[in-house]
Design an enzyme around this catalytic site. Structure first.
Site, PDB file in Angstrom:
ATOM      1  N   SER A  12       0.830  -1.214   0.000  1.00 58.04           N
ATOM      2  CA  SER A  12       0.000   0.000   0.000  1.00 58.04           C
ATOM      3  C   SER A  12       0.866   1.266   0.000  1.00 58.04           C
ATOM      4  CB  SER A  12      -0.980  -0.002   1.180  1.00 58.04           C
ATOM      5  OG  SER A  12      -0.313   0.141   2.400  1.00 58.04           O
ATOM      6  N   MET A  90      10.862  -6.693   4.076  1.00 59.70           N
ATOM      7  CA  MET A  90      10.992  -7.347   5.376  1.00 59.70           C
ATOM      8  C   MET A  90      12.354  -8.012   5.593  1.00 59.70           C
ATOM      9  SD  MET A  90       8.110  -6.433   6.356  1.00 59.70           S
ATOM     10  CE  MET A  90       7.317  -7.274   7.696  1.00 59.70           C
ATOM     11  N   HIS A 109       8.532   3.181   9.199  1.00 59.35           N
ATOM     12  CA  HIS A 109       8.253   2.238  10.285  1.00 59.35           C
ATOM     13  C   HIS A 109       7.037   2.724  11.076  1.00 59.35           C
ATOM     14  CE1 HIS A 109       9.074  -0.864  13.222  1.00 59.35           C
ATOM     15  NE2 HIS A 109       8.763   0.031  14.150  1.00 59.35           N
TER      16      HIS A 109
HETATM   17  C1  GRF Z   1       4.000  -0.471   6.806  1.00 62.90           C
HETATM   18  O1  GRF Z   1       3.265  -0.399   8.004  1.00 62.90           O
HETATM   19  C2  GRF Z   1       5.384   0.037   7.007  1.00 62.90           C
HETATM   20  O2  GRF Z   1       5.475   1.015   7.990  1.00 62.90           O
HETATM   21  C3  GRF Z   1       6.140  -1.203   7.439  1.00 62.90           C
HETATM   22  O3  GRF Z   1       5.571  -2.260   6.714  1.00 62.90           O
HETATM   23  C4  GRF Z   1       4.226  -1.932   6.383  1.00 62.90           C
HETATM   24  C5  GRF Z   1       4.093  -2.113   4.903  1.00 62.90           C
HETATM   25  O4  GRF Z   1       2.763  -2.007   4.477  1.00 62.90           O
HETATM   26  N1  GRF Z   1       7.563  -1.052   7.215  1.00 62.90           N
HETATM   27  P1  GRF Z   1       2.460  -1.978   2.905  1.00 62.90           P
HETATM   28  O5  GRF Z   1       3.047  -3.259   2.310  1.00 62.90           O
HETATM   29  O6  GRF Z   1       3.072  -0.766   2.324  1.00 62.90           O
HETATM   30  O7  GRF Z   1       0.956  -1.978   2.797  1.00 62.90           O
END
Ligand code: GRF
Length: 193
Positions: A12, A90, A109
């Site tokens: 997202s 990740m 984050h």
């Molecule tokens: C987000 O909450 C970001 O802060 C963290 O991982 C999540 C990723 O969400 N690092 P998305 O894949 O961008 O929806």
């Protein structure tokens, strides 16, 4: 500025940045590619819909992390990528990428770092019963969520919040903050050039 986005999951934040760029709210940015380390991640569908080139492979396909990151570097070089934006990527960034992109790589984050680092920033803040949490955008260094902070904004945790309502508010803030911070960085770098 030529940018690569890295994501492992839903995507997202990836979409928020690409949309900002395509809708003329993020200027002087060329989103060259998405690097994704997971074949089944939701971000693939978003990249396809938004017309962004995808490079996808996993560390398991390589004998070492160095070789995995070297292959990423090869793809970044092919697109002359100047700056990396991690959006739910990740994995820890290793020396091979840091050697080339330290100071040119940012992450988002979902907490007010240094509080609640790690994979479950939202859940951990919610479970701890604190009255506020937030969003942090920071440069990447050798630690886990430890690099120099660029911007932080707080999000209150209300008594009636559930984990789901809190997550929703944090993600909404992320989607607003990330393109804005990126624009600030692009503008600063253009001034320096
Ligand atoms: C987000 O909450 C970001 O802060 C963290 O991982 C999540 C990723 O969400 N690092 P998305 O894949 O961008 O929806």
């Amino acid at each position: 500025m030529r940018i690569a986005l890295f994501a492992s999951g839903n995507g997202s934040n990836f979409e928020a940045i690409v949309q900002a760029n395509q809708q003329g709210r993020l200027h002087h940015a060329k989103i060259c590619l998405l690097f994704c380390d997971r074949k089944n991640a939701g971000v693939h569908e978003r990249a396809k819909r938004l017309g962004i080139k995808v490079v996808c492979f996993s560390p398991k396909e390589f004998p070492s992390k160095e070789e995995y990151e070297q292959m990423i570097l090869n793809h970044l070089a092919e697109e002359s990528v100047e700056f990396i934006v991690l959006a739910g990527y990740m994995r820890m960034i290793g020396e091979t990428l840091l050697d080339v992109y330290e100071g040119k790589m940012i992450n988002i984050h979902p907490s007010l770092l240094p509080a609640f680092p790690g994979l479950h920033g939202i859940d951990d803040a919610f479970a701890a019963g604190v009255s506020e949490t937030g969003v942090t955008i920071h440069y990447i260094d050798r630690g886990m969520d430890t690099g120099p902070i660029i911007r932080q904004e707080s999000v209150p945790i209300y008594k009636h919040d559930t984990l789901a309502t809190l997550e929703e508010r944090i993600h909404a803030l992320e989607h607003q903050m990330y393109p804005q911070v990126l624009q600030t960085i692009i503008d600063q770098r253009e001034d320096l050039a």
